[in-house]
Enzyme design. Structure first.
Site, PDB file in Angstrom:
ATOM      1  CG  HIS A 133      -7.045  -1.021   8.060  1.00 34.29           C
ATOM      2  ND1 HIS A 133      -7.282   0.255   8.109  1.00 34.29           N
ATOM      3  CD2 HIS A 133      -5.524  -0.863   7.533  1.00 34.29           C
ATOM      4  CE1 HIS A 133      -6.417   1.051   7.712  1.00 34.29           C
ATOM      5  NE2 HIS A 133      -5.376   0.463   7.201  1.00 34.29           N
TER       6      HIS A 133
ATOM      7  CG  ASP B  28      -1.684   1.219   1.318  1.00 38.29           C
ATOM      8  OD1 ASP B  28      -2.439   1.512   0.366  1.00 38.29           O
ATOM      9  OD2 ASP B  28      -1.641   1.860   2.397  1.00 38.29           O
ATOM     10  CG  HIS B  29       2.759   2.311   3.376  1.00 37.35           C
ATOM     11  ND1 HIS B  29       3.403   2.522   4.510  1.00 37.35           N
ATOM     12  CD2 HIS B  29       1.543   2.537   3.474  1.00 37.35           C
ATOM     13  CE1 HIS B  29       2.227   2.815   5.590  1.00 37.35           C
ATOM     14  NE2 HIS B  29       1.029   2.690   4.862  1.00 37.35           N
ATOM     15  CG  ASP B  30       5.472   0.331  -4.279  1.00 34.59           C
ATOM     16  OD1 ASP B  30       6.081   1.586  -4.769  1.00 34.59           O
ATOM     17  OD2 ASP B  30       5.661  -0.581  -5.337  1.00 34.59           O
TER      18      ASP B  30
ATOM     19  CB  THR C 143       4.923   6.346  -9.014  1.00 40.57           C
ATOM     20  OG1 THR C 143       5.126   4.941  -8.537  1.00 40.57           O
ATOM     21  CG2 THR C 143       6.278   7.034  -8.671  1.00 40.57           C
TER      22      THR C 143
ATOM     23  CG  ASP D  42       7.213   2.721  -8.856  1.00 33.43           C
ATOM     24  OD1 ASP D  42       6.890   2.632  -7.782  1.00 33.43           O
ATOM     25  OD2 ASP D  42       7.370   3.761  -9.381  1.00 33.43           O
TER      26      ASP D  42
ATOM     27  CD  GLU E  81       1.419   4.726   9.246  1.00 32.88           C
ATOM     28  OE1 GLU E  81       1.226   3.430   9.007  1.00 32.88           O
ATOM     29  OE2 GLU E  81       1.065   5.578   8.415  1.00 32.88           O
TER      30      GLU E  81
END
Length: 552
Positions: free
Chosen positions: A483, A245-247, A331, A335, A388
């Protein structure tokens, strides 16, 4: 103004059908003629009603003035709040401690804010025109066009085997597709489904026109704080999902210049001194008087949760969207931007420029390679949310180590190359590794069917040439399913296989990655836990740490 009403529309339609009044007597009319004619009238009227309305220049400029005044208002308020905070800090003799146990994961994004202000001007102008002229907002055409992306196309090297850090130059026809800092797409194309006024105001009940129930009330009513493990998958599935998700997605919200939040709730509710009016983009969430967490005694001690809206974004061509849209700071591609960053400046800041081997920066703790430190107990990475919670920090650390391992091996087999050579080739391999894990291992588990997951990789689909932007419905709703996989108690296992005494509750670790530095065994013990403990099932059960203690 191209506005058509009543009989005037019928006259125009008759003209378009080439039927003149003096010709009606000559027609041989049967019983079905007039019903058919009415249908044709209605069809033509529908086409006309869908046409965009031309706005006179003086009306447009007046509307833009209103939009600029709105943005100036929030700029003045932000400056006033900053000055009050500065004076308060001087009077109290306090400054924000560097390396404090907990801190804000949000970062001020000047570029996003500049684009947001531009988009806000045009959206406020659209709303003003809609209200003043009585025109549906969707009938008002594009406002504020910027130069096209021809120059971007010329800047692309489409023969390169390496991806651009900012996501550009993937699509030959539209090089800006997938770029960091561009807006999300929408599955719900009808603006009336998204916003109450068709532009930007929060949706209300269609039946009563009243505000919808509090998000906190819905959460408390629908979600159960229960533990339902899924023995088919390990907790590593959850952690990989957050890392992925954080990509893919990060939506900037309105913040102060230092990255801290604006106070949207009144002083008597939060205990925070709020001397100015709330920021105009504040959208505080009401807390029910009988909330089991915030008001357990049912006397309504706390009635508001601080919340502020996401920043505005523009279309790729520089026009303001017809409805409020939100920026993806990352982006839109898979990637490894969570490892390398989504802008050239961020990517450069993470590189070890002294090694000559294309490696990423690291720090050393107990003879182990760790992420670089921004300050004491605060790590740096391609994505700002790296701190986090500790399991996420571990995932970031693994992939920085992997990049450096590959870079060292490349140096061994191909010495005397440039730093850029090793960096780009190692990065390309890391991206390929991550994509392979996602499509061949993660998706089959999440979708529940290897066959369906294989279809995504099927060659029959080919290269998707459309806009690859992440759907905002996926970013903010559908992918929140992860979650539900989160556990409250994080079990660690020592080398002998026993549960470690350093196991902990998730809510005690938010914004506190210090365990990785103070406990030499934490990294390995936590990895054993990720590989042995089952994740929670995807259902309507969530850990209390998520529903009531997130970033407490």
């Amino acid at each position: 103004m191209a506005v058509f009403h009543g009989t005037f529309s019928i006259v125009l339609i008759i003209g378009s059908l080439c039927i003149l009044p003096q010709d009606l007597d000559a027609l041989s009319v049967d019983d079905s003629f007039f019903p058919k004619l009415v249908k044709r009238f209605e069809s033509e009227a529908s086409k006309l009603s869908g046409e965009e309305v031309h706005i006179h220049e003086e009306e447009l400029q007046d509307a833009l003035r209103v939009g600029r005044e709105y943005v100036e208002k929030w700029e003045q308020l932000e400056a006033q709040i900053s000055e009050e905070n500065r004076k308060k800090g001087v009077n109290e003799g306090t400054t924000r401690a560097t390396g404090s146990r907990r801190y804000s994961s949000k970062r001020h994004n000047p570029e996003a804010m500049a684009r947001s202000k531009e988009a806000a001007i045009y959206l406020v102008a659209r709303k003003y025109l809609s209200d003043r002229l009585g025109i549906p907002a969707e009938k008002i055409g594009d406002l504020g066009r910027l130069p096209n992306n021809a120059s971007d196309r010329q800047a692309c090297d489409f023969s390169s085997k390496f991806r651009n850090i900012d996501g550009t130059c993937n699509n030959i026809d539209i090089p800006l597709y997938g770029k960091s800092g561009t807006i999300f797409s929408r599955l719900i194309a009808n603006s009336n489904e998204g916003y109450d006024d068709g532009i930007s105001t929060i949706r209300k009940s269609k039946l009563t026109k009243n505000p919808l129930p509090s998000a906190r009330l819905v959460s408390s009513a629908v979600v159960y704080n229960d533990s339902v493990p899924n023995p088919a998958v390990t907790l590593l599935t959850m952690q990989w999902g957050q890392f992925l998700d954080h990509d893919l997605t990060s939506t900037p919200t309105f913040t102060k210049s230092d990255g801290t939040e604006f106070a949207c709730c009144s002083t008597n509710i939060t205990g925070t001194s709020v001397l100015t009016a709330p920021h105009p983009e504040c959208l505080p969430i009401a807390i029910p008087s009988n909330d089991p967490t915030y008001n357990p005694s049912s006397i309504g001690q706390q009635t508001c949760m601080n919340f502020i809206r996401s920043t505005y974004g523009n279309n790729l061509d520089g026009t303001a969207p017809r409805t409020r849209s939100h920026i993806n700071a990352l982006t839109h591609w898979i990637d490894a931007s969570n490892v390398y960053g989504s802008t050239a400046a961020k990517a450069a800041s993470l590189r070890n420029t002294t090694s000559g081997r294309g490696k990423l920066k690291t720090s050393i703790s107990s003879n182990r390679q760790m992420l670089p430190l921004l300050s004491a107990n605060v790590f740096d990475a391609g994505d700002h949310r790296v701190n986090e919670q500790p399991l996420l920090t571990i995932m970031h650390t693994l992939w920085v180590r992997e990049h450096n391992r590959i870079a060292d091996n490349l140096y061994t087999v191909a010495p005397n190359q440039t730093d850029e050579f090793y960096y780009q080739h190692a990065r390309r391999i890391v991206i390929a590794e991550m994509q392979h894990i996602i499509y061949t291992e993660y998706l089959p588990v999440i979708i529940g069917s290897p066959d369906l997951a294989a279809q995504v990789m099927s060659s029959e689909y080919g290269y998707y040439s459309g806009n690859p932007a992440i759907f905002t419905e996926f970013s903010t709703a559908a992918y929140r399913m992860g979650h539900s996989q989160v556990r409250s108690f994080i079990r660690l296992f020592d080398r002998s296989g026993r549960v470690s005494k350093d196991s902990y509750f998730l809510s005690d670790s938010f914004m506190n990655p210090s365990r990785l530095l103070t406990n030499v065994n934490f990294f390995d013990d936590a990895l054993r836990g990720l590989l042995q403990v089952p994740a929670q099932a995807v259902d309507n059960c969530f850990a209390d740490d998520i529903t009531s203690q997130l970033f407490k």
